[in-house]
Design a protein around this motif. Structure first.
Motif, PDB file in Angstrom:
ATOM      1  N   THR A 111      48.498  90.193  67.451  1.00 44.86           N
ATOM      2  CA  THR A 111      47.309  90.044  68.292  1.00 44.86           C
ATOM      3  C   THR A 111      46.716  91.402  68.637  1.00 44.86           C
ATOM      4  O   THR A 111      47.397  92.427  68.687  1.00 44.86           O
ATOM      5  CB  THR A 111      47.651  89.302  69.589  1.00 44.86           C
ATOM      6  OG1 THR A 111      48.712  90.006  70.266  1.00 44.86           O
ATOM      7  CG2 THR A 111      48.097  87.882  69.285  1.00 44.86           C
ATOM      8  N   SER A 163      44.563  92.653  74.819  1.00 43.91           N
ATOM      9  CA  SER A 163      44.446  91.461  75.671  1.00 43.91           C
ATOM     10  C   SER A 163      43.089  91.453  76.356  1.00 43.91           C
ATOM     11  O   SER A 163      42.964  91.695  77.567  1.00 43.91           O
ATOM     12  CB  SER A 163      45.580  91.444  76.698  1.00 43.91           C
ATOM     13  OG  SER A 163      46.817  91.380  76.040  1.00 43.91           O
ATOM     14  N   HIS A 179      39.317  89.240  76.396  1.00 48.08           N
ATOM     15  CA  HIS A 179      38.556  88.062  75.966  1.00 48.08           C
ATOM     16  C   HIS A 179      37.068  88.391  75.995  1.00 48.08           C
ATOM     17  O   HIS A 179      36.523  88.797  77.023  1.00 48.08           O
ATOM     18  CB  HIS A 179      38.833  86.872  76.880  1.00 48.08           C
ATOM     19  CG  HIS A 179      37.965  85.686  76.577  1.00 48.08           C
ATOM     20  ND1 HIS A 179      38.039  85.000  75.385  1.00 48.08           N
ATOM     21  CD2 HIS A 179      36.951  85.101  77.299  1.00 48.08           C
ATOM     22  CE1 HIS A 179      37.143  84.027  75.368  1.00 48.08           C
ATOM     23  NE2 HIS A 179      36.477  84.072  76.515  1.00 48.08           N
ATOM     24  N   SER A 223      47.170  86.624  76.206  1.00 51.71           N
ATOM     25  CA  SER A 223      47.338  87.382  74.963  1.00 51.71           C
ATOM     26  C   SER A 223      46.000  87.653  74.312  1.00 51.71           C
ATOM     27  O   SER A 223      45.016  86.924  74.527  1.00 51.71           O
ATOM     28  CB  SER A 223      48.235  86.602  73.980  1.00 51.71           C
ATOM     29  OG  SER A 223      49.502  86.366  74.542  1.00 51.71           O
ATOM     30  N   GLY A 224      45.983  88.680  73.484  1.00 55.72           N
ATOM     31  CA  GLY A 224      44.780  88.985  72.743  1.00 55.72           C
ATOM     32  C   GLY A 224      44.572  88.007  71.594  1.00 55.72           C
ATOM     33  O   GLY A 224      45.442  87.191  71.276  1.00 55.72           O
ATOM     34  N   GLU A 225      43.428  88.076  70.983  1.00 54.23           N
ATOM     35  CA  GLU A 225      43.107  87.228  69.836  1.00 54.23           C
ATOM     36  C   GLU A 225      43.880  87.713  68.604  1.00 54.23           C
ATOM     37  O   GLU A 225      44.119  88.915  68.450  1.00 54.23           O
ATOM     38  CB  GLU A 225      41.612  87.272  69.550  1.00 54.23           C
ATOM     39  CG  GLU A 225      40.738  86.725  70.655  1.00 54.23           C
ATOM     40  CD  GLU A 225      40.897  85.222  70.813  1.00 54.23           C
ATOM     41  OE1 GLU A 225      41.063  84.534  69.784  1.00 54.23           O
ATOM     42  OE2 GLU A 225      40.860  84.743  71.966  1.00 54.23           O
ATOM     43  N   PRO A 226      44.283  86.789  67.722  1.00 54.01           N
ATOM     44  CA  PRO A 226      44.924  87.223  66.475  1.00 54.01           C
ATOM     45  C   PRO A 226      44.015  88.151  65.691  1.00 54.01           C
ATOM     46  O   PRO A 226      42.792  87.973  65.662  1.00 54.01           O
ATOM     47  CB  PRO A 226      45.162  85.908  65.718  1.00 54.01           C
ATOM     48  CG  PRO A 226      45.161  84.848  66.777  1.00 54.01           C
ATOM     49  CD  PRO A 226      44.197  85.323  67.823  1.00 54.01           C
ATOM     50  N   LEU A 227      44.603  89.152  65.069  1.00 51.58           N
ATOM     51  CA  LEU A 227      43.824  90.077  64.263  1.00 51.58           C
ATOM     52  C   LEU A 227      43.198  89.356  63.067  1.00 51.58           C
ATOM     53  O   LEU A 227      43.718  88.343  62.596  1.00 51.58           O
ATOM     54  CB  LEU A 227      44.717  91.222  63.768  1.00 51.58           C
ATOM     55  CG  LEU A 227      45.306  92.126  64.866  1.00 51.58           C
ATOM     56  CD1 LEU A 227      46.263  93.142  64.240  1.00 51.58           C
ATOM     57  CD2 LEU A 227      44.209  92.835  65.649  1.00 51.58           C
ATOM     58  N   ASP A 266      55.034  89.836  61.902  1.00 44.61           N
ATOM     59  CA  ASP A 266      53.664  89.426  62.183  1.00 44.61           C
ATOM     60  C   ASP A 266      52.707  89.887  61.083  1.00 44.61           C
ATOM     61  O   ASP A 266      52.836  90.990  60.548  1.00 44.61           O
ATOM     62  CB  ASP A 266      53.193  90.009  63.519  1.00 44.61           C
ATOM     63  CG  ASP A 266      53.857  89.333  64.713  1.00 44.61           C
ATOM     64  OD1 ASP A 266      54.466  88.268  64.507  1.00 44.61           O
ATOM     65  OD2 ASP A 266      53.748  89.865  65.831  1.00 44.61           O
ATOM     66  N   LYS A 312      49.189  91.230  59.469  1.00 49.16           N
ATOM     67  CA  LYS A 312      48.260  92.287  59.872  1.00 49.16           C
ATOM     68  C   LYS A 312      47.211  92.473  58.779  1.00 49.16           C
ATOM     69  O   LYS A 312      47.477  92.234  57.599  1.00 49.16           O
ATOM     70  CB  LYS A 312      48.997  93.615  60.088  1.00 49.16           C
ATOM     71  CG  LYS A 312      49.999  93.607  61.226  1.00 49.16           C
ATOM     72  CD  LYS A 312      50.698  94.955  61.328  1.00 49.16           C
ATOM     73  CE  LYS A 312      51.751  94.938  62.447  1.00 49.16           C
ATOM     74  NZ  LYS A 312      52.471  96.246  62.519  1.00 49.16           N
ATOM     75  N   LYS A 321      44.907  82.576  58.240  1.00 46.62           N
ATOM     76  CA  LYS A 321      45.327  82.229  59.598  1.00 46.62           C
ATOM     77  C   LYS A 321      46.790  81.802  59.582  1.00 46.62           C
ATOM     78  O   LYS A 321      47.358  81.530  58.528  1.00 46.62           O
ATOM     79  CB  LYS A 321      44.439  81.111  60.154  1.00 46.62           C
ATOM     80  CG  LYS A 321      42.969  81.515  60.257  1.00 46.62           C
ATOM     81  CD  LYS A 321      42.129  80.391  60.825  1.00 46.62           C
ATOM     82  CE  LYS A 321      40.663  80.810  60.911  1.00 46.62           C
ATOM     83  NZ  LYS A 321      39.811  79.726  61.475  1.00 46.62           N
TER      84      LYS A 321
END
Length: 629
Positions: free
Chosen positions: A224, A227, A229, A343-347, A365, A367, A433
């Motif tokens: 992610t 953080s 939005h 949490s932040g958005e997925p990269l 993860d 990337k 995704k």
């Protein structure tokens, strides 16, 4: 010397005699070959007696070992029934032809009392109908959509929206599907409770199928970003804001939002109690700009809808200061509260044709690719939930991701993973995704037929459902394992739907069916999504026909699945090719629709197609209804 003229032989009669001899010989060879094949399964049938369906399938498989095209042409030229409708009753079809040919060529022939064609054809159809009723329940006399069932995959929403479920039954759903790969027992129980209630109140029975997940290999999680939005507002062409951005403030991080399409973030209960329509909450965003959230209305006891009239970047854990409109500019007049963590958005992993992609272990993860100016430092990477599969891959092995949206081949396998070269991607590239399917056509990983999760889920399935779907079954040994596990749970009567999803399953299907039917209720699902990735679209078009024939010969009901009227269910739009596909689907005993926001429209459209097509055709048998031109 006699004056009697010799009567020349009738050439047509001679042709019929030749055909008779050929068919009689064919029948004999079919019986010999079928009996030899059946001996392999003698141990599966404790009584030593093979069911009529098993015998007919063995006869059909034996018949299809011969190239009958020339014989078919000669039968058609002679005006006789061909073998093209022999699936349901092979020997009876041959006996019928032999009977007709003997009547035509032997004046002394005395036919038996029974008409072999009528008796055999009807018996085969009766067995298929009987097995369909055992799986999906009786046909409804008042139904207009003929003699096929409609299955619908339930969304999570079906666990809490009874009106949706009752509407599905009213529109024509006769079987509800629950996928154990998603949700959990609490949600499954809610779905089942609503289906059972709807059965009673709507007055129509509905079977429930639960699919155990099996070894569905998927993409892993993606790293992610910060953080933050991004609150987006809508603007017109001049840049003027025409609609604010919305989000939901809730009193618990795990609180389910009433509107899952909106971003939801937690706030302290002490702040929640102070909120009222018209209040504002000021905050400093990631760009060091002061922004305001306006409280619009309460969505539930836990959720408030708020809006922001300017673009903003909301930071996890930032300070919120509530105020009435008069207090908004005076930070000393109000309390300060801390926004909940999120949490932040997925990269964004965006790849194009000819790009490199590293397939790694599932715990790493994903990337995006890393560049130094325009020089590639590290290729994009994505995890694979079946980490052990990577080391078994070989150079040149094809890999497909997300139902074939992205295709690649293995260039090399290292300690880091399998390095893939993207070979198939649309012009604008493909965004990878998490939790998307990965297929390895032709690869054999020798995995156990049931996962540990499957065994746990089976406890729930056996206690609550009418049918169990066996995902990624590939061998008779796998089927034997499932049947054994059902027996351990005192559920030996629970019918099994074998989902045919791989090339290996297609090749082993005769073995799976012959070893199962007659001792356990069985249905077959043609899972065309995974099959298309495994086989290719052109090959799938051929295979789905062969699977229909094979199952008809075994008197096994078929579920036609994957992307039926998908555009309607997902987007509410109508695609003409999809209606043609739906028309073809009526040759199966059940047609499956996938979940979507417009699923009720999709059911209505499917029932309309089924109603029309069933007046014209059943299986490959054209009924020749009068055409109104």
């Amino acid at each position: 010397m006699s004056d009697t003229k010799k009567i020349a032989p009738d050439p047509y009669e001679e042709v019929l005699k030749q055909i008779l001899a050929e068919i009689a010989g064919l029948r004999q060879e079919i019986e010999i070959n079928a009996n030899q094949r059946l001996q392999k399964y003698r141990h599966n049938y404790h009584s030593g007696y093979f069911s009529k369906s098993a015998c007919n399938l063995a006869h059909y498989l034996a018949m299809r070992q011969f190239d009958l095209r020339h014989l078919q042409d000669r039968l058609a030229q002679a005006g006789l029934s061909s073998l093209g409708r022999a699936e349901a009753s092979v020997l009876s079809t041959l006996d019928s032809l032999i009977d007709v040919l003997k009547r035509a060529t032997d004046k002394h022939y005395l036919p038996g009392e029974k008409n072999p064609s009528e008796y055999g054809f009807n018996r085969g159809q009766q067995l298929l109908e009987q097995h369909t009723i055992e799986l999906f329940g009786p046909f409804h006399e008042h139904d207009e959509h003929g003699r096929a069932h409609v299955m619908v995959t339930l969304d999570t929403e079906a666990s809490r929206d009874y009106t949706l479920v009752s509407s599905l039954l009213e529109k024509g759903m006769t079987c509800a599907r629950i996928n154990c790969a998603h949700d959990d027992p609490v949600i499954w129980q809610g779905m089942i409770r609503n289906v059972r209630r709807a059965e009673t109140e709507v007055g129509r029975p509905c079977r429930i199928l639960m699919d155990i997940a099996g070894h569905k290999i998927r993409t892993g999680p993606i790293a992610t970003g910060p953080s933050i939005h991004h609150i987006r507002v809508q603007k017109d062409r001049t840049g003027k804001v025409v609609a604010p951005g919305y989000l939901i403030l809730t009193i618990g991080a795990q609180s389910p939002s009433v509107d899952s399409s909106l971003f939801s973030v937690s706030i302290p209960k002490s702040l929640h109690k102070k909120l009222a329509p018209g209040m504002t909450l000021s905050f400093i965003d990631n760009q060091n700009k002061q922004r305001y959230l306006k409280v619009e209305k309460a969505l539930s006891d836990m959720d408030w809808l708020v809006s922001c009239d300017k673009t903003a970047y909301l930071v996890s854990g930032c300070t919120l200061m509530p105020a009435t409109p008069q207090q908004a500019g005076n930070p000393n007049s109000v309390e300060q509260f801390t926004l909940g963590e999120f949490s932040g958005e997925p990269l964004d992993i965006h790849v194009f044709k000819n790009d490199l992609l590293l397939l790694t272990a599932g715990n790493i993860d994903g990337k995006p690719a890393q560049y130094d100016e325009e020089v590639l430092i590290h290729p994009a990477q994505i995890g694979c939930t079946l980490s052990s599969a990577i080391e078994k891959l070989e150079t040149g092995q094809p890999v497909w991701i997300d139902d074939g949206k992205l295709g690649a081949i293995v260039e090399t396998v290292t300690g880091q993973g399998a390095l893939l070269r993207v070979t198939v991607a649309k012009a604008g590239g493909v965004r990878i995704k998490s939790d998307k399917g990965i297929n390895f056509p032709g690869a054999e990983f020798n995995l156990p037929p049931l996962t540990q999760k499957d065994l746990i889920d089976l406890d729930f399935v056996c206690a609550h459902t009418d049918l169990v779907g066996f995902s990624f079954v590939e061998t008779l040994e796998g089927m034997e394992r499932l049947i054994s596990e059902l027996a351990k749970r005192h559920a030996s009567d629970l019918p099994v739907i074998a989902k045919i999803e791989t090339d290996r399953a297609v090749k082993n299907l005769p073995d799976i069916i012959l070893g199962t039917i007659g001792r356990h209720n069985l249905g077959i699902m043609i899972a065309r999504g995974d099959l298309a990735v495994e086989l290719g679209s052109a090959r799938l078009a051929e295979i789905q026909e062969e699977l229909l024939w094979l199952c008809e010969a075994a008197h096994v009901p078929v579920i036609w699945a994957t992307q039926v009227l998908e555009s309607i269910a997902k987007k509410g739009t109508r695609s003409r090719p999809e209606f043609t596909d739906a028309a073809m689907a009526v040759r199966a005993e059940c047609v499956m629709l996938n979940k979507g926001p417009y699923i009720l429209d999709a059911i209505e459209a499917l029932v309309n197609v089924m109603t029309r097509m069933h007046e014209h055709q059943r299986k490959k048998f054209s009924r020749l209804r009068a055409l109104h031109w």
